[in-house]
Scaffold this motif. Structure first.
Motif, PDB file in Angstrom:
ATOM      1  N   VAL A  92      11.686   4.750   1.413  1.00  0.00           N
ATOM      2  CA  VAL A  92      11.983   6.120   0.973  1.00  0.00           C
ATOM      3  C   VAL A  92      13.159   6.684   1.770  1.00  0.00           C
ATOM      4  N   ALA A  93      13.134   6.496   3.087  1.00  0.00           N
ATOM      5  CA  ALA A  93      14.236   6.972   3.945  1.00  0.00           C
ATOM      6  C   ALA A  93      15.554   6.319   3.552  1.00  0.00           C
ATOM      7  N   THR A  94      15.521   5.037   3.221  1.00  0.00           N
ATOM      8  CA  THR A  94      16.734   4.316   2.824  1.00  0.00           C
ATOM      9  C   THR A  94      17.259   4.820   1.488  1.00  0.00           C
ATOM     10  N   PHE A  95      16.354   5.066   0.540  1.00  0.00           N
ATOM     11  CA  PHE A  95      16.757   5.600  -0.766  1.00  0.00           C
ATOM     12  C   PHE A  95      17.445   6.955  -0.598  1.00  0.00           C
ATOM     13  N   ILE A  96      16.856   7.821   0.210  1.00  0.00           N
ATOM     14  CA  ILE A  96      17.431   9.153   0.449  1.00  0.00           C
ATOM     15  C   ILE A  96      18.806   9.024   1.112  1.00  0.00           C
ATOM     16  N   GLU A  98      20.902   6.392   0.934  1.00  0.00           N
ATOM     17  CA  GLU A  98      21.879   5.671   0.117  1.00  0.00           C
ATOM     18  C   GLU A  98      22.312   6.431  -1.137  1.00  0.00           C
ATOM     19  N   LYS A  99      21.457   7.298  -1.659  1.00  0.00           N
ATOM     20  CA  LYS A  99      21.763   7.983  -2.914  1.00  0.00           C
ATOM     21  C   LYS A  99      22.252   9.413  -2.650  1.00  0.00           C
ATOM     22  N   GLU A 100      23.139   9.863  -3.506  1.00  0.00           N
ATOM     23  CA  GLU A 100      23.631  11.249  -3.418  1.00  0.00           C
ATOM     24  C   GLU A 100      22.789  12.125  -4.340  1.00  0.00           C
ATOM     25  N   PHE A 101      22.223  13.191  -3.795  1.00  0.00           N
ATOM     26  CA  PHE A 101      21.416  14.128  -4.571  1.00  0.00           C
ATOM     27  C   PHE A 101      22.257  15.377  -4.845  1.00  0.00           C
ATOM     28  N   VAL A 115      12.378  13.852  -1.354  1.00  0.00           N
ATOM     29  CA  VAL A 115      11.266  12.968  -0.994  1.00  0.00           C
ATOM     30  C   VAL A 115      10.443  12.580  -2.218  1.00  0.00           C
ATOM     31  N   THR A 116      10.124  13.533  -3.088  1.00  0.00           N
ATOM     32  CA  THR A 116       9.276  13.207  -4.235  1.00  0.00           C
ATOM     33  C   THR A 116      10.002  12.309  -5.245  1.00  0.00           C
ATOM     34  N   ILE A 117      11.282  12.550  -5.435  1.00  0.00           N
ATOM     35  CA  ILE A 117      12.051  11.685  -6.339  1.00  0.00           C
ATOM     36  C   ILE A 117      12.194  10.288  -5.744  1.00  0.00           C
ATOM     37  N   ALA A 118      12.543  10.207  -4.466  1.00  0.00           N
ATOM     38  CA  ALA A 118      12.675   8.907  -3.809  1.00  0.00           C
ATOM     39  C   ALA A 118      11.342   8.161  -3.799  1.00  0.00           C
ATOM     40  N   LEU A 135      21.980   0.296  -9.774  1.00  0.00           N
ATOM     41  CA  LEU A 135      22.514   0.935 -10.972  1.00  0.00           C
ATOM     42  C   LEU A 135      22.629   2.446 -10.785  1.00  0.00           C
ATOM     43  N   ILE A 136      21.904   2.968  -9.791  1.00  0.00           N
ATOM     44  CA  ILE A 136      21.905   4.408  -9.514  1.00  0.00           C
ATOM     45  C   ILE A 136      22.641   4.695  -8.212  1.00  0.00           C
ATOM     46  N   GLU A 137      23.630   5.551  -8.295  1.00  0.00           N
ATOM     47  CA  GLU A 137      24.311   6.030  -7.091  1.00  0.00           C
ATOM     48  C   GLU A 137      24.050   7.521  -6.864  1.00  0.00           C
ATOM     49  N   THR A 138      23.802   8.251  -7.951  1.00  0.00           N
ATOM     50  CA  THR A 138      23.643   9.703  -7.876  1.00  0.00           C
ATOM     51  C   THR A 138      22.386  10.153  -8.587  1.00  0.00           C
TER      52      THR A 138
END
Length: 285
Positions: A92-96, A98-101, A115-118, A135-138
């Motif tokens: 979860v920490a890595t997803f947050i 690596e991705k731009e919200f 957090v809930t999306i990740a 496939l997801i960056e943003t």
């Protein structure tokens, strides 16, 4: 006979003592790496799972606030054992990280949203070796239903591979997240599309397992008319599932996550295939 100079002798010794052994070592490493890859693909094709899923040399950490949100909001996380909880937190920490919200229409992105999306994405890919969905960056978040210029209609969410973006109406994402047993979950549905699309464009171990499993699932339905009829008659899966193969998987995924016992009881073979495709062997599934 021409005698070699001291410099030439030194260079020959350097080559024989250092360069050659290093070259042999590098070649040996490359051969071992290729053999390891071959073994992993063979193992995955034979047993429908990766050789290993969790090996991390450096784990990312959630903040105390993020960890508190995860514990409060994620039922799936709370059902994991202590070891898997640590893996889940890292992912979860890595997803947050690596991705731009990005918030639209003056929406301020909060830690609750991140957090809930990740956590939704990581829950679905927790059985994958390669889990970040490149496939997801943003991640784009709107306050409510928004007008999609890609489809010229109002949407609650969408996966846009062209822009490497996944989009959510926060109101609808949160609604799906809070009600965990109605088989309507926007986050699961859209990340289901991301998983399906990502697997179709990738050749890693988890994509191989997913694609093989989805092919088996569709062949099973094609060869069993009675099961297809029961699927429709049961109304367990909403009719939107029968739009196309991508919607079919996304809807099946919603039901698999939210009402697994009912899914397994009514359609045990489909449940088995979904479990294998996702390598889902934790949290009571």
């Amino acid at each position: 006979m021409e005698l070699k100079t001291e410099q030439e002798i030194f260079e020959l010794e350097m080559i024989s003592n250092y360069v050659v052994p290093i070259g042999i070592f590098i070649i040996a490493l490359f051969i071992l790496y290729r053999l390891a890859l071959i073994f992993q693909f063979y193992y995955a094709s034979l047993f429908n799972k990766p050789v290993f899923t969790h090996i991390y040399f450096n784990r990312n950490k959630l903040t105390l606030q993020q960890c508190a949100i995860l514990k409060q909001e994620s039922i799936f996380y709370r059902q994991l054992d202590d070891k898997n909880k640590q893996y889940f937190e890292h992912r979860v920490a890595t997803f947050i990280k690596e991705k731009e919200f990005v918030g639209h229409n003056e929406l301020e992105v909060t830690e609750q949203m991140r957090v809930t999306i990740a956590a939704t994405a990581i829950m679905l890919t927790f059985g994958f070796k390669k889990y970040l969905l490149n496939l997801i960056e943003t991640v784009i978040i709107y306050p409510k239903v928004y007008y999609s210029t890609s489809h010229n209609t109002y949407h609650k969410g969408e996966m846009n591979p062209q822009y490497k973006a996944i989009v959510f109406s926060w109101e609808d994402f949160e609604h799906g997240y809070k009600i965990g047993d109605d088989n309507l979950n926007l986050g699961i549905h859209e990340f289901g599309h991301a998983i399906h699309l990502s697997a179709s464009k990738s050749n890693d171990i988890s994509s191989l397992i997913f694609n093989k499993g989805f092919k088996k699932l569709t062949q099973y339905l094609q060869h069993n008319k009675e099961v297809r009829q029961r699927l429709i008659a049961s109304k367990y899966f909403r009719t939107y599932a029968y739009t196309n193969q991508y919607e079919f998987f996304a809807v099946l995924l919603e039901n698999f996550i939210e009402t697994p016992s009912q899914f397994k009881a009514q359609f045990p073979e489909l449940y088995k295939q979904m479990k294998h495709m996702l390598n889902f062997k934790f949290a009571g599934y």
